[in-house]
Design an enzyme around this catalytic site. Structure first.
Site, short mmCIF file in Angstrom:
data_model
loop_
_atom_site.label_atom_id
_atom_site.label_comp_id
_atom_site.label_asym_id
_atom_site.label_seq_id
_atom_site.Cartn_x
_atom_site.Cartn_y
_atom_site.Cartn_z
N GLY A 95 9.27 2.09 -8.03
CA GLY A 95 8.71 0.54 -7.80
C GLY A 95 7.92 0.79 -6.48
N CYS A 96 7.20 -0.25 -6.32
CA CYS A 96 6.34 -0.66 -5.25
C CYS A 96 7.16 -0.66 -3.80
CB CYS A 96 5.13 -1.67 -5.44
SG CYS A 96 6.05 -3.30 -5.96
N TYR A 97 8.12 -1.91 -3.99
CA TYR A 97 8.95 -1.91 -2.67
C TYR A 97 9.77 -0.94 -2.54
CZ TYR A 97 7.96 -7.03 -2.54
OH TYR A 97 7.52 -8.26 -2.36
N THR B 124 9.30 2.19 -3.04
CA THR B 124 8.34 3.39 -2.49
C THR B 124 8.12 3.26 -1.07
OG1 THR B 124 7.28 3.64 -4.56
CG2 THR B 124 6.18 4.32 -2.35
N ALA B 125 7.85 1.88 -0.48
CA ALA B 125 7.51 1.60 0.83
C ALA B 125 8.78 1.82 1.45
CB ALA B 125 6.94 0.11 1.16
#
Length: 343
Positions: free
Chosen positions: A157-159, A161-162
């Protein structure tokens, strides 16, 4: 077994090509040196229409027909790889059909990210029906992959990953104090909510607010990646694309700035899509790119790590294609700079 197209490229299908992440994939695949965009699908209820009608900026560049998907299409799909930018339950249902045809699947939904099926009712709102595929799927946080990629790849997911790219170097190096619970505050642009219209994610309605306290579906994914509990608070910001995550941890007594730097340098040496920057990252610097920018500041035992990604690219489409490049033996960054932001 792969069957090359007449162009000598691997044939790719995008399911969910009408949405933001699927559209980014369609654009990158259409210009990729080793993949050919052979199919583009949207939900069954839509009429077939050219991709460039959905995204007019790509007229005369990506004019593939976006067709409505029905499950019987899997029987006749002549593709080597399928990228699924679909709702979680839909991805879970479609994936076995594609795998049965020998098609490699890169799933951008959360359908196969969590290894514990008991977490799905709480965080995703449904019972997982294919626990065998949960075991088979490999989670592709590319910079931290430690195994070959199989036919089923779960794209982070995007969150997560960061946040994971920011915290894993110091955790893996053993620099974080025992019992420390990382505190993460992360803000996403409105494109993270998808293309479907909704009042609470309308650009004119969004200011800056926190949401999903303690129950956001990315929280268990982050905890799975880090191997410890976290306090994760997502925010919605009034900008189109990008994520800025600020992660705070307590270091073990005596950990030096040199040790922290060495941990990041070692973790990301030779990793072309992570940039260790000397300033606090800005989402404007990563929007439209496949990079993750990371910066940290230390004060005694307190460490603040700031990371920024484009939620649609490094947080979704570009990371999926990065993983596909690795699976099929292509250069890791092949085709990743071919997309144009949907702004």
């Amino acid at each position: 077994m792969t069957t090359l197209s007449v162009s000598g490229k691997l044939k790719a299908a995008v399911l969910g090509a009408a949405g933001y992440s699927g559209a980014e994939l369609a654009v990158m695949l259409s210009r990729h040196p080793h993949f050919e965009l052979s199919y583009a699908f949207a939900s069954a209820g839509r009429a077939a229409e050219p991709f460039s009608k959905l995204y007019p900026r790509h007229q005369a560049v990506v004019d593939i027909q976006v067709e409505p998907w029905t499950d019987d299409r899997a029987e006749t799909l002549d593709a080597d790889v399928a990228f699924l930018a679909l709702p979680h339950e839909v991805s879970e249902a479609v994936t076995p059909l594609l795998l049965a045809k020998g098609i490699a699947v890169f799933d951008l939904s959360g359908a196969f990210r969590l290894k514990d099926p008991a977490l799905y009712p709480k965080y995703y709102g449904y019972e997982h029906l294919h626990t065998d595929l949960l075991e088979q799927a490999v989670y592709s946080l590319v910079e931290w992959l430690d195994k070959p990629l199989p036919q089923l790849v779960s794209v982070p997911g995007c969150y997560p990953t960061a946040c994971s790219l920011a915290l894993l170097p110091v955790l893996k190096a053993g620099l974080v104090a025992d019992g420390c619970i990382p505190v993460i505050n992360a803000t996403s642009g409105v494109s993270g909510a998808g293309r479907k219209a909704a009042l609470n994610t309308s650009f004119c309605e969004v200011g800056l607010n926190a949401y999903g306290f303690f129950k956001h579906r990315h929280r268990p994914e982050i905890e799975q990646n880090l191997g410890r509990k976290v306090v994760f608070t997502p925010h919605l910001g009034n900008f189109k694309r990008g994520i800025l995550a600020t992660s705070v941890v307590t270091l073990k007594a005596g950990v030096t700035a040199e040790q922290v730097k060495a941990a990041f340098d070692s973790a990301y040496a030779g990793k072309p899509l992570v940039r260790l920057v000397s300033h606090s990252p800005n989402v404007a610097d990563v929007a439209g790119t496949p990079f993750c920018d990371i910066h940290w500041q230390q004060d005694a035992e307190q460490l603040v790590i700031v990371s920024a990604i484009d939620n649609l690219l490094k947080g979704a489409a570009a990371q999926a294609l990065q993983a596909a490049n690795l699976k099929f033996g292509f250069a890791e960054t092949a085709g990743l700079f071919a997309g144009v932001p949907n702004e």
